[in-house]
Design a protein around this motif. Structure first.
Motif, PDB file in Angstrom:
ATOM      1  N   THR A 206      44.703  35.479  30.472  1.00  0.00           N
ATOM      2  CA  THR A 206      44.423  36.377  31.581  1.00  0.00           C
ATOM      3  C   THR A 206      42.966  36.278  31.989  1.00  0.00           C
ATOM      4  OG1 THR A 206      44.362  38.724  32.216  1.00  0.00           O
ATOM      5  CG2 THR A 206      44.027  38.214  29.890  1.00  0.00           C
TER       6      THR A 206
ATOM      7  N   PHE B 157      44.487  44.956  28.529  1.00  0.00           N
ATOM      8  CA  PHE B 157      45.458  45.135  27.448  1.00  0.00           C
ATOM      9  C   PHE B 157      44.978  46.046  26.325  1.00  0.00           C
ATOM     10  CE2 PHE B 157      46.558  41.213  29.595  1.00  0.00           C
ATOM     11  CZ  PHE B 157      47.924  41.351  29.749  1.00  0.00           C
TER      12      PHE B 157
ATOM     13  N   CYS C  98      49.275  35.052  32.780  1.00  0.00           N
ATOM     14  CA  CYS C  98      49.234  36.045  33.855  1.00  0.00           C
ATOM     15  C   CYS C  98      48.779  35.389  35.157  1.00  0.00           C
ATOM     16  CB  CYS C  98      48.278  37.178  33.492  1.00  0.00           C
ATOM     17  SG  CYS C  98      48.715  38.028  31.954  1.00  0.00           S
TER      18      CYS C  98
ATOM     19  N   ARG D 112      47.719  35.262  39.151  1.00  0.00           N
ATOM     20  CA  ARG D 112      46.750  36.100  39.865  1.00  0.00           C
ATOM     21  C   ARG D 112      46.490  35.446  41.221  1.00  0.00           C
ATOM     22  NH1 ARG D 112      44.627  41.241  39.863  1.00  0.00           N
ATOM     23  NH2 ARG D 112      45.540  41.289  37.779  1.00  0.00           N
TER      24      ARG D 112
ATOM     25  N   GLU E  63      49.396  40.774  34.692  1.00  0.00           N
ATOM     26  CA  GLU E  63      49.064  41.574  33.509  1.00  0.00           C
ATOM     27  C   GLU E  63      50.099  42.679  33.254  1.00  0.00           C
ATOM     28  OE1 GLU E  63      45.698  39.162  34.379  1.00  0.00           O
ATOM     29  OE2 GLU E  63      46.825  40.496  35.696  1.00  0.00           O
TER      30      GLU E  63
ATOM     31  N   SER F 287      53.259  41.067  32.059  1.00  0.00           N
ATOM     32  CA  SER F 287      53.136  40.600  30.675  1.00  0.00           C
ATOM     33  C   SER F 287      53.269  41.758  29.689  1.00  0.00           C
ATOM     34  CB  SER F 287      51.786  39.904  30.461  1.00  0.00           C
ATOM     35  OG  SER F 287      51.731  38.679  31.136  1.00  0.00           O
TER      36      SER F 287
END
Length: 278
Positions: free
Chosen positions: A19, A25, A129, A131, A159, A162
């Motif tokens: 990411t 996270f 992830c 983007r 994100e 995930s």
């Protein structure tokens, strides 16, 4: 040896999340079933910042798309460099039953409970992830095994998706939930229903049902004048099973009628559905 027994005998399931927003996270890993899995060593999660694998002072991870168009595209170099540093097996040699690389993307196949169950039986899951406008297609073609979408909508990045895949998979690992049956007898559950094979009222949710979960109630039995269904307090387990089956059918018909096409429905189920539809 069944899948659950085999799973309990092997090493922790490893997740790698690639990411550009690693701090996203922090809370995901500190609470709930994911935190419990990490604390007990049932799973482990490694967060990798793709910007650590750039080579310019601006830590650039994206660039304009060839051919023109709106938005920016994630570059392949940081992603492949991160995968190499993490020891991800090159795609041609990868055994996807043990190690799989997934990109979260609106272009992916819908994420389902069956996919979560499959991931829970692997040794390593790498989540990339997405983007911006997208990811360089060479990442999809030469690194990823599959693309997954958590719904027919577009998020700002992968994100959140995930985190959903992580949570849905981790809760299926033996020992994570307080009651092992919690992940079996629920919407999209995978428990067997031996009672149905003996002619009894089938469970509301099971692989033979494929239905959404039935309503749940707890104490107090009367709250602000709203009482629980009388059948739930009566102690007749056959009647309770029947009520739950009927409510599961009703909920599925109302919210996800498409699921009924794949259900193993009894004659009584079909008769009830006709009444509900009428």
């Amino acid at each position: 040896m069944d899948d659950e027994t085999a799973h309990s005998m092997r090493a922790a399931l490893r997740f790698d999340i690639l990411t550009i927003f690693p701090d996203f996270f922090t809370s995901v890993l500190r609470y709930g079933v994911v935190a419990r899995a990490l604390q007990t060593g049932i799973a482990n999660v490694h967060i990798t910042d793709l910007r650590d694998y750039t080579h310019d002072r601006h830590r650039t991870v994206d660039d304009r798309p060839f051919g023109g168009g709106e938005g920016m595209v994630l570059k392949p170099e940081p992603i492949f460099a991160a995968a190499d540093a993490l020891g991800v097996t090159p795609r041609p040699q990868r055994d996807t039953s043990r190690e799989t690389v997934i990109m979260l993307s609106p272009q992916g196949q819908p994420f389902t409970q069956q996919i979560a169950r499959t991931l829970a039986l692997t040794d390593r899951v790498v989540l990339l992830c997405g983007r911006y406008e997208g990811v360089d297609q060479r990442v999809v073609d030469h690194l990823c095994d599959q693309q997954i979408s958590i719904g027919d909508y577009v998020l700002s990045g992968g994100e959140l998706a995930s985190a959903a895949v992580l949570d849905a998979t981790v809760r299926l690992l033996p020992g994570v939930l307080g009651n092992a049956d919690s992940s079996h007898y629920e919407s999209f559950g995978a428990a067997s229903d031996g009672a149905a094979a003996h002619g009894e009222v089938p469970l509301a949710v099971s692989p033979a049902a494929g239905l959404l979960d039935y309503p749940h109630y707890t104490r107090p039995a009367d709250f602000r004048g709203w009482s629980i269904p009388e059948v739930l307090a009566g102690g007749n387990h056959t009647e309770i099973r029947r009520w739950r089956r009927e409510r599961a059918l009703e909920t599925t018909l109302r919210n996800r009628p498409d699921l009924l096409n794949a259900c193993a429905l009894s004659r009584q189920d079909r008769e009830l559905l006709k009444k509900l539809e009428g």
